[in-house]
Design an enzyme around this catalytic site. Sequence first.
Site, PDB file in Angstrom:
ATOM      1  N   GLN A   1     -48.675  90.260 -57.036  1.00  0.00           N
ATOM      2  CA  GLN A   1     -47.415  90.993 -57.040  1.00  0.00           C
ATOM      3  C   GLN A   1     -46.226  90.038 -57.063  1.00  0.00           C
ATOM      4  OE1 GLN A   1     -47.937  93.224 -53.375  1.00  0.00           O
ATOM      5  NE2 GLN A   1     -48.763  91.389 -52.428  1.00  0.00           N
TER       6      GLN A   1
ATOM      7  N   HIS B   1     -43.468  98.846 -37.173  1.00  0.00           N
ATOM      8  CA  HIS B   1     -44.682  98.325 -36.564  1.00  0.00           C
ATOM      9  C   HIS B   1     -45.036  99.011 -35.247  1.00  0.00           C
ATOM     10  CE1 HIS B   1     -43.818  94.686 -39.217  1.00  0.00           C
ATOM     11  NE2 HIS B   1     -44.985  95.138 -39.609  1.00  0.00           N
TER      12      HIS B   1
ATOM     13  N   ASP C   1     -47.293  90.112 -43.189  1.00  0.00           N
ATOM     14  CA  ASP C   1     -46.157  89.533 -42.479  1.00  0.00           C
ATOM     15  C   ASP C   1     -46.484  89.233 -41.023  1.00  0.00           C
ATOM     16  OD1 ASP C   1     -45.392  92.080 -40.867  1.00  0.00           O
ATOM     17  OD2 ASP C   1     -45.383  92.779 -42.942  1.00  0.00           O
TER      18      ASP C   1
ATOM     19  N   ASP D   1     -52.030  98.785 -42.975  1.00  0.00           N
ATOM     20  CA  ASP D   1     -50.616  98.453 -43.160  1.00  0.00           C
ATOM     21  C   ASP D   1     -50.452  97.998 -44.604  1.00  0.00           C
ATOM     22  OD1 ASP D   1     -48.027  97.593 -43.079  1.00  0.00           O
ATOM     23  OD2 ASP D   1     -48.356  95.972 -41.630  1.00  0.00           O
TER      24      ASP D   1
ATOM     25  N   ASP E   1     -46.883 101.201 -50.499  1.00  0.00           N
ATOM     26  CA  ASP E   1     -46.796 102.657 -50.622  1.00  0.00           C
ATOM     27  C   ASP E   1     -48.028 103.259 -51.299  1.00  0.00           C
ATOM     28  OD1 ASP E   1     -44.328 102.462 -49.464  1.00  0.00           O
ATOM     29  OD2 ASP E   1     -43.211 102.514 -51.328  1.00  0.00           O
TER      30      ASP E   1
ATOM     31  N   PRO F   1     -50.979 100.022 -56.968  1.00  0.00           N
ATOM     32  CA  PRO F   1     -52.110  99.190 -56.554  1.00  0.00           C
ATOM     33  C   PRO F   1     -52.765  99.633 -55.252  1.00  0.00           C
ATOM     34  CG  PRO F   1     -50.247  97.834 -57.224  1.00  0.00           C
ATOM     35  CD  PRO F   1     -49.760  99.249 -57.167  1.00  0.00           C
TER      36      PRO F   1
END
Length: 283
Positions: free
Chosen positions: A36, A67, A91, A160, A163, A167
């Site tokens: 990406q 989170h 992240d 997590d 959207d 993919p």
Amino acid sequence: MGFNEKERAFIEWYPRGYGVGFKVKEKLFETQTKYQRLELYETEGFGKLLVLDGTVQLVEVGEESYHEPLVHPVMLAHPNPRRVLIIGGGDGGTLREVLRHETVERAIMVEIDEMVMEISKLYLNVARGAFEDPRAEVMVDDGVKYLRETEEQFDVIIVDSTDPVGPAKLLFSEEFYRSAYEKLSEKGLYITQAGSVYLFTNELLDAYRAMKNVFDRVYYFSFPVIGYASPWSFLVGVKGDVDFTKIDMERAKKLELYYYDPERHETLFQMPKYVRDLLEGTQ
């Protein structure tokens, strides 16, 4: 969609002409990873902004608004979450929140894009030591493949992901949910983010129906997330007799949370009436 040099702003455009934007001081980094396009910006009021394929992943100031509701409701509803699997979350924010729970003995995080983790470690104040925690095992792999092939059992599985379009669509398929259900322990909870309540309603409905075909019970809730087209939706799948409507307040008191309020856990389940009607099949 994307960075507007003239306006010095990054805008993510959603369906029907709805946008979420941030004023930008400067672009810090941009690269095409194996999977990406990754961009990083310094915003005027929200710290650094991480963008993948043109979609906002997080801003440093307020990332907990995503989170915390992704992690703590399921962790506190489970009677003893010792083994946790995180799919995605490069992240490090989800891993960080999971490891705040003293019950956790092992947290496995499977992220497909190593570059996301490396850039997050270098530039973002999000993981805050989570990657180095001895209870954490971080691997670069395809989460769908990992879940299908692993023989381990987990008390909680947290997805997590990006959207529920493009993919990440496989992560919202009935086949994937069946893999997750099989890998949950006798009493297990599964949670995934499921997109904007108003703008990804059809995707939310599709995911909910697919989960209903697999899990013993499925709950939906929403939460206002900074940087997203809120309210943002979440889906919880239950295996066994875990009651997601009730949480362990003794454990909750140790967490000192900023956005998700365990004492008002029931407010999570507020959903616009027309969306609730669609989810319950009354419309």
